[in-house]
Design a protein around this motif. Structure first.
Motif, mmCIF file in Angstrom:
data_model
loop_
_atom_site.group_PDB
_atom_site.id
_atom_site.type_symbol
_atom_site.label_atom_id
_atom_site.label_comp_id
_atom_site.label_asym_id
_atom_site.label_seq_id
_atom_site.Cartn_x
_atom_site.Cartn_y
_atom_site.Cartn_z
ATOM 1 N N PHE A 232 37.678 70.051 80.908
ATOM 2 C CA PHE A 232 38.951 69.432 80.542
ATOM 3 C C PHE A 232 39.461 68.603 81.706
ATOM 4 C CE2 PHE A 232 40.392 73.148 82.804
ATOM 5 C CZ PHE A 232 41.577 72.769 83.416
ATOM 6 N N THR A 233 40.242 67.591 81.367
ATOM 7 C CA THR A 233 40.931 66.775 82.369
ATOM 8 C C THR A 233 42.378 66.609 81.935
ATOM 9 O OG1 THR A 233 40.311 64.706 81.256
ATOM 10 C CG2 THR A 233 38.853 65.509 83.015
ATOM 11 N N ARG A 234 43.211 66.243 82.885
ATOM 12 C CA ARG A 234 44.633 66.070 82.598
ATOM 13 C C ARG A 234 45.122 64.766 83.212
ATOM 14 N NH1 ARG A 234 49.829 70.064 83.472
ATOM 15 N NH2 ARG A 234 51.290 68.476 84.170
ATOM 16 N N LYS A 235 45.980 64.062 82.478
ATOM 17 C CA LYS A 235 46.633 62.870 83.020
ATOM 18 C C LYS A 235 48.097 62.892 82.608
ATOM 19 C CE LYS A 235 45.519 59.847 79.076
ATOM 20 N NZ LYS A 235 44.828 58.600 78.650
ATOM 21 N N SER A 236 48.935 62.220 83.373
ATOM 22 C CA SER A 236 50.371 62.208 83.102
ATOM 23 C C SER A 236 50.686 61.336 81.900
ATOM 24 C CB SER A 236 51.136 61.692 84.319
ATOM 25 O OG SER A 236 50.963 62.564 85.412
ATOM 26 N N GLY A 237 51.772 61.698 81.186
ATOM 27 C CA GLY A 237 52.286 60.889 80.094
ATOM 28 C C GLY A 237 51.470 60.993 78.812
ATOM 29 N N PRO A 238 51.859 60.171 77.835
ATOM 30 C CA PRO A 238 53.022 59.278 77.829
ATOM 31 C C PRO A 238 54.336 60.050 77.681
ATOM 32 C CG PRO A 238 51.927 59.203 75.713
ATOM 33 C CD PRO A 238 51.073 60.058 76.581
ATOM 34 N N ALA A 239 55.320 59.643 78.484
ATOM 35 C CA ALA A 239 56.612 60.340 78.505
ATOM 36 C C ALA A 239 57.685 59.480 77.842
ATOM 37 C CB ALA A 239 57.015 60.641 79.946
ATOM 38 N N PRO A 240 58.424 60.030 76.871
ATOM 39 C CA PRO A 240 59.530 59.279 76.271
ATOM 40 C C PRO A 240 60.719 59.209 77.213
ATOM 41 C CG PRO A 240 59.467 61.500 75.399
ATOM 42 C CD PRO A 240 58.281 61.373 76.314
ATOM 43 N N LEU A 241 61.677 58.366 76.881
ATOM 44 C CA LEU A 241 62.913 58.317 77.656
ATOM 45 C C LEU A 241 63.659 59.636 77.500
ATOM 46 C CD1 LEU A 241 64.238 54.747 76.810
ATOM 47 C CD2 LEU A 241 63.411 55.544 79.029
ATOM 48 N N PRO A 242 64.227 60.158 78.582
ATOM 49 C CA PRO A 242 65.001 61.407 78.449
ATOM 50 C C PRO A 242 66.253 61.188 77.621
ATOM 51 C CG PRO A 242 65.255 60.467 80.641
ATOM 52 C CD PRO A 242 64.204 59.649 79.962
ATOM 53 N N GLY A 243 66.610 62.193 76.842
ATOM 54 C CA GLY A 243 67.800 62.089 76.013
ATOM 55 C C GLY A 243 69.065 62.298 76.815
ATOM 56 N N ASP A 244 70.174 61.833 76.256
ATOM 57 C CA ASP A 244 71.482 62.010 76.898
ATOM 58 C C ASP A 244 71.995 63.401 76.545
ATOM 59 O OD1 ASP A 244 73.866 61.716 78.140
ATOM 60 O OD2 ASP A 244 74.740 60.343 76.666
ATOM 61 N N GLN A 245 71.502 64.405 77.257
ATOM 62 C CA GLN A 245 71.793 65.798 76.935
ATOM 63 C C GLN A 245 72.055 66.570 78.216
ATOM 64 O OE1 GLN A 245 68.665 67.548 74.638
ATOM 65 N NE2 GLN A 245 69.963 69.145 73.807
ATOM 66 N N GLN A 246 73.089 67.393 78.188
ATOM 67 C CA GLN A 246 73.443 68.162 79.372
ATOM 68 C C GLN A 246 72.431 69.281 79.600
ATOM 69 O OE1 GLN A 246 77.389 69.692 79.298
ATOM 70 N NE2 GLN A 246 77.225 70.754 81.256
ATOM 71 N N ALA A 247 71.999 69.439 80.839
ATOM 72 C CA ALA A 247 71.045 70.496 81.168
ATOM 73 C C ALA A 247 71.695 71.863 81.021
ATOM 74 C CB ALA A 247 70.524 70.316 82.588
ATOM 75 N N ALA A 248 70.901 72.841 80.559
ATOM 76 C CA ALA A 248 71.398 74.206 80.393
ATOM 77 C C ALA A 248 71.533 74.877 81.755
ATOM 78 C CB ALA A 248 70.451 75.000 79.503
ATOM 79 N N THR A 249 72.308 75.948 81.788
ATOM 80 C CA THR A 249 72.441 76.713 83.031
ATOM 81 C C THR A 249 71.188 77.545 83.262
ATOM 82 O OG1 THR A 249 73.404 78.643 81.919
ATOM 83 C CG2 THR A 249 74.915 76.886 82.612
ATOM 84 N N ALA A 250 71.031 78.050 84.474
ATOM 85 C CA ALA A 250 69.866 78.867 84.809
ATOM 86 C C ALA A 250 69.802 80.114 83.933
ATOM 87 C CB ALA A 250 69.916 79.256 86.292
ATOM 88 N N ASP A 251 70.958 80.734 83.675
ATOM 89 C CA ASP A 251 70.987 81.936 82.834
ATOM 90 C C ASP A 251 70.580 81.619 81.397
ATOM 91 O OD1 ASP A 251 71.695 83.597 84.882
ATOM 92 O OD2 ASP A 251 73.847 83.563 84.447
ATOM 93 N N GLU A 252 71.015 80.477 80.883
ATOM 94 C CA GLU A 252 70.649 80.096 79.519
ATOM 95 C C GLU A 252 69.142 79.879 79.391
ATOM 96 O OE1 GLU A 252 74.644 77.794 77.893
ATOM 97 O OE2 GLU A 252 73.185 76.691 79.098
ATOM 98 N N ILE A 253 68.544 79.224 80.390
ATOM 99 C CA ILE A 253 67.100 79.006 80.359
ATOM 100 C C ILE A 253 66.355 80.329 80.450
ATOM 101 C CG2 ILE A 253 65.152 78.013 81.618
ATOM 102 C CD1 ILE A 253 66.642 75.954 80.051
ATOM 103 N N ALA A 254 66.785 81.190 81.369
ATOM 104 C CA ALA A 254 66.125 82.494 81.516
ATOM 105 C C ALA A 254 66.235 83.307 80.229
ATOM 106 C CB ALA A 254 66.738 83.261 82.684
ATOM 107 N N GLY A 255 67.419 83.304 79.624
ATOM 108 C CA GLY A 255 67.598 84.043 78.377
ATOM 109 C C GLY A 255 66.737 83.495 77.253
ATOM 110 N N SER A 256 66.660 82.176 77.153
ATOM 111 C CA SER A 256 65.841 81.568 76.101
ATOM 112 C C SER A 256 64.361 81.866 76.304
ATOM 113 C CB SER A 256 66.072 80.050 76.082
ATOM 114 O OG SER A 256 67.407 79.749 75.741
ATOM 115 N N ALA A 257 63.903 81.813 77.556
ATOM 116 C CA ALA A 257 62.493 82.092 77.838
ATOM 117 C C ALA A 257 62.108 83.517 77.453
ATOM 118 C CB ALA A 257 62.201 81.848 79.318
#
Length: 267
Positions: A232-257
């Motif tokens: 296997f090989t890996r290459k970057s992209g294609p990446a879309p434009l990031p959405g206008d969305q507020q990042a979650a807090t560290a606790d929210e990410i940990a809880g979701s994971a």
């Protein structure tokens, strides 16, 4: 002879059944009107349903406009039944078909991008499950180098791939799509477009969880009973434009994971 005003007059009453029926009975007319109203409503409903069915059948999948829409929709899932067996949590037993090879490659991408790859014992189990026997030693050595040593240190993990106390390590690969770039009876090559989550979730994290986009190209070999990974090989992209969305807090990410499990992608 005519009666005078002083002579008594006699009135004759007929039995009820013999009285004149020329005057309509309101009590008889009311139920008749109600019945007619119900019949009209039912008739209108039947006509409406018939028209709706005719419109639906006229705009179904067989018309030219539907064909144009399908042509621009991109590859659809194969429709094959998902595989029914797993080893080390990884689906196995793929069909000996091109869609089967795509399914195998997609599931292998999920396994290679999981947090289990950062722990030696689980990594060896994953590689033994997905690798072609002839390529096992080479893939094992390569992945040991890629996920051990400096990599675990960079993410703040210990030598066993464990996160510091109070933090949650997140590593997930989420396939967006797959396409075959080569296929024959014995070998297949599949590109899998992915997005990934990687980092430490928690209040004291110095490596917060971030997203990235990449494409994995996986080479597969048919072993006689299943598709297995040879390279296997890996290459970057294609990446879309990031959405206008507020990042979650560290606790929210940990809880979701911890609350949301990953997916298997066999199809």
């Amino acid at each position: 002879m005519p009666l005078s005003d002083d002579q008594p007059r006699t009135r004759t009453r007929l039995p009820v059944g013999e009285q004149s029926s020329s005057q309509p009975n309101p009590r008889q007319a009311r139920p008749l009107r109600a019945l007619l109203a119900v019949l009209v409503v039912v008739t209108l409903l039947v006509v409406a349903v018939a028209i709706a069915n005719r419109v639906t059948s006229g705009t179904g999948g067989g018309g030219p406009s539907a064909a144009r829409a399908d042509a621009g929709a991109g590859p659809a899932p194969s429709g094959d039944q998902p595989v029914g067996t797993t080893v080390n949590g990884i689906p196995t037993g793929y069909p000996h078909t091109e869609p089967g090879a795509q399914s195998a490659a997609t599931n292998f991408a999920v396994a290679i991008g999981s947090a289990d790859m950062f722990r030696t014992d689980s990594r060896h189990g994953i590689v033994a499950t997905i690798a072609d026997p002839g390529a096992l030693a080479g893939l094992q050595s390569r992945l040991d180098q890629g996920f051990g040593g400096d990599t675990v240190t960079r993410y703040g993990l210990d030598s066993q791939g464990r996160a510091p106390k109070g933090l949650t390590f997140v590593s997930r690969t989420v396939p967006v799509g797959a396409k075959s770039t080569g296929f024959n009876e014995g070998d297949a090559k599949v590109e899998v477009w992915c997005t990934g989550l990687t980092g430490l979730a928690g209040e004291r994290s110095v490596q917060p969880v971030t997203t990235n986009w990449f494409t994995l190209t996986l080479s597969l070999h048919w072993t006689g009973s299943d598709w297995k990974l040879t390279d296997f090989t890996r290459k970057s992209g294609p990446a879309p434009l990031p959405g206008d969305q507020q990042a979650a807090t560290a606790d929210e990410i940990a809880g979701s994971a911890e609350q949301f499990g990953g997916f298997r992608y066999a199809r």
